[in-house]
Design a protein around this motif. Sequence first.
Motif, short mmCIF file in Angstrom:
data_model
loop_
_atom_site.label_atom_id
_atom_site.label_comp_id
_atom_site.label_asym_id
_atom_site.label_seq_id
_atom_site.Cartn_x
_atom_site.Cartn_y
_atom_site.Cartn_z
N LEU A 40 -2.87 -16.13 -10.28
CA LEU A 40 -1.47 -15.77 -10.13
C LEU A 40 -1.21 -14.31 -10.50
O LEU A 40 -0.44 -13.62 -9.83
N GLY A 41 -1.86 -13.83 -11.57
CA GLY A 41 -1.67 -12.44 -11.99
C GLY A 41 -2.15 -11.45 -10.95
O GLY A 41 -1.47 -10.47 -10.64
N ASN A 42 -3.33 -11.70 -10.38
CA ASN A 42 -3.86 -10.79 -9.37
C ASN A 42 -3.11 -10.90 -8.05
O ASN A 42 -2.96 -9.90 -7.33
N LEU A 43 -2.63 -12.10 -7.73
CA LEU A 43 -1.78 -12.24 -6.54
C LEU A 43 -0.48 -11.46 -6.72
O LEU A 43 0.04 -10.88 -5.75
N LEU A 44 0.05 -11.44 -7.94
CA LEU A 44 1.26 -10.67 -8.22
C LEU A 44 1.02 -9.18 -8.01
O LEU A 44 1.88 -8.48 -7.45
N ILE A 45 -0.13 -8.69 -8.44
CA ILE A 45 -0.46 -7.28 -8.21
C ILE A 45 -0.51 -6.96 -6.73
O ILE A 45 0.04 -5.95 -6.27
N ILE A 46 -1.16 -7.82 -5.96
CA ILE A 46 -1.24 -7.61 -4.51
C ILE A 46 0.15 -7.62 -3.89
O ILE A 46 0.47 -6.79 -3.03
N LEU A 47 1.00 -8.55 -4.34
CA LEU A 47 2.37 -8.65 -3.82
C LEU A 47 3.18 -7.41 -4.14
O LEU A 47 3.89 -6.87 -3.28
N LEU A 48 3.09 -6.92 -5.38
CA LEU A 48 3.84 -5.72 -5.78
C LEU A 48 3.42 -4.51 -4.97
O LEU A 48 4.27 -3.73 -4.51
N ILE A 49 2.12 -4.34 -4.78
CA ILE A 49 1.63 -3.20 -4.00
C ILE A 49 2.07 -3.31 -2.55
O ILE A 49 2.38 -2.31 -1.90
N ARG A 50 2.11 -4.52 -2.05
CA ARG A 50 2.52 -4.74 -0.65
C ARG A 50 4.00 -4.45 -0.46
O ARG A 50 4.40 -3.86 0.56
N LEU A 51 4.84 -4.84 -1.42
CA LEU A 51 6.28 -4.75 -1.25
C LEU A 51 6.87 -3.39 -1.62
O LEU A 51 7.85 -2.96 -1.03
N ASP A 52 6.29 -2.71 -2.60
CA ASP A 52 6.84 -1.45 -3.10
C ASP A 52 6.19 -0.27 -2.38
O ASP A 52 4.99 -0.02 -2.51
N SER A 53 6.98 0.48 -1.64
CA SER A 53 6.45 1.62 -0.87
C SER A 53 5.92 2.72 -1.78
O SER A 53 5.06 3.51 -1.36
N HIS A 54 6.43 2.81 -3.03
CA HIS A 54 5.95 3.83 -3.96
C HIS A 54 4.50 3.58 -4.40
O HIS A 54 3.84 4.49 -4.93
N LEU A 55 4.03 2.36 -4.17
CA LEU A 55 2.66 2.01 -4.55
C LEU A 55 1.69 2.09 -3.38
O LEU A 55 0.53 1.68 -3.51
N HIS A 56 2.15 2.62 -2.26
CA HIS A 56 1.27 2.78 -1.10
C HIS A 56 0.49 4.09 -1.21
O HIS A 56 0.65 5.01 -0.41
N THR A 57 -0.35 4.15 -2.21
CA THR A 57 -1.18 5.32 -2.47
C THR A 57 -2.63 4.87 -2.57
O THR A 57 -2.91 3.67 -2.72
#
Length: 313
Positions: A40-57
């Motif tokens: 669940l924790g690692n899925l949350l990281i993937i979800l956050l990176i997918r949803l937040d454009s500021h993390l598209h680095t």
Amino acid sequence: MSPENQSSVSEFLLLGLPIRPEQQAVFFALFLGMYLTTVLGNLLIILLIRLDSHLHTPMYFFLSYLALTDISFSSVTVPKMLMDMRTKYKSILYEECISQMYFFIFFTDLDSFLITLMACDRYVAICHPLHYTVIMREELCVFLVAVSWILSCASSLSHTLLLTRLSFCAANTIPHVFCDLAALLKLSCSDIFLNELVMFTVGVVVITLPFMCILVSYGYIGATILRVPSTKGIHKALSTCGSHLSVVSLYYGSIFGQYLFPTVSSSIDKDVIVALMYTVVTPMLNPFIYSLRNRDMKEALGKLFSRATFFSW
């Protein structure tokens, strides 16, 4: 050994954790909770990176693949270990054992390569900030991840093919919680010189060289930080590297603790405990490290919770 003294092994017996039967239920609940936290924790990281454009680095591009690898890494060994804790006969078929070993080596090597890519990304970001966007292009990041997958596949495939040519005697008990390559080699009746040679050579390529690359990268980063005149610049640089350094310490500390210190490796119980460190504990802690010590991830997590609260009303 002559052919008549050899026997083909159709299954192996995993001894599992060195715990008493009355402790099985407690440890089952503990490791089940740790496994669910990892997924669940690692899925949350993937979800956050997918949803937040500021993390598209590039940094978070590599982190998303690291999170996916950690989920897969734990899923190779932990579900079988949990199943064995609830059954009396802890057997695993020969084909299943070989498959488990293949994917375990694959995701171990992939973890090492991805952590190294993240260190190289931090090196470019801090030491060459003006050229960062030019160097760390999306095409290059995809290419580096693809190369990491190919090298990891080649590494695990080489070990697997070499293992399948070996003969196994009547002894089929593995003193471990999963099909570890070193434990399987000890059960073989055949000459394992080539296996050990490849094990050492590939280990240098996929573990030692990446670790040296990380050390060199952070050496240059440290030298650059010391030349930064402002305290703000030093704090910013350290905040971007702190999370990654924690992951590097956990991952390589566990591996080197098992394979570089013979006094530790000679003890079966300690060998199992150290293996659990980098198969269960490290993948579980990575989401906490990147969410609690990383400002960008904390901001993305806050946005996600705010959005969820808004829609719930």
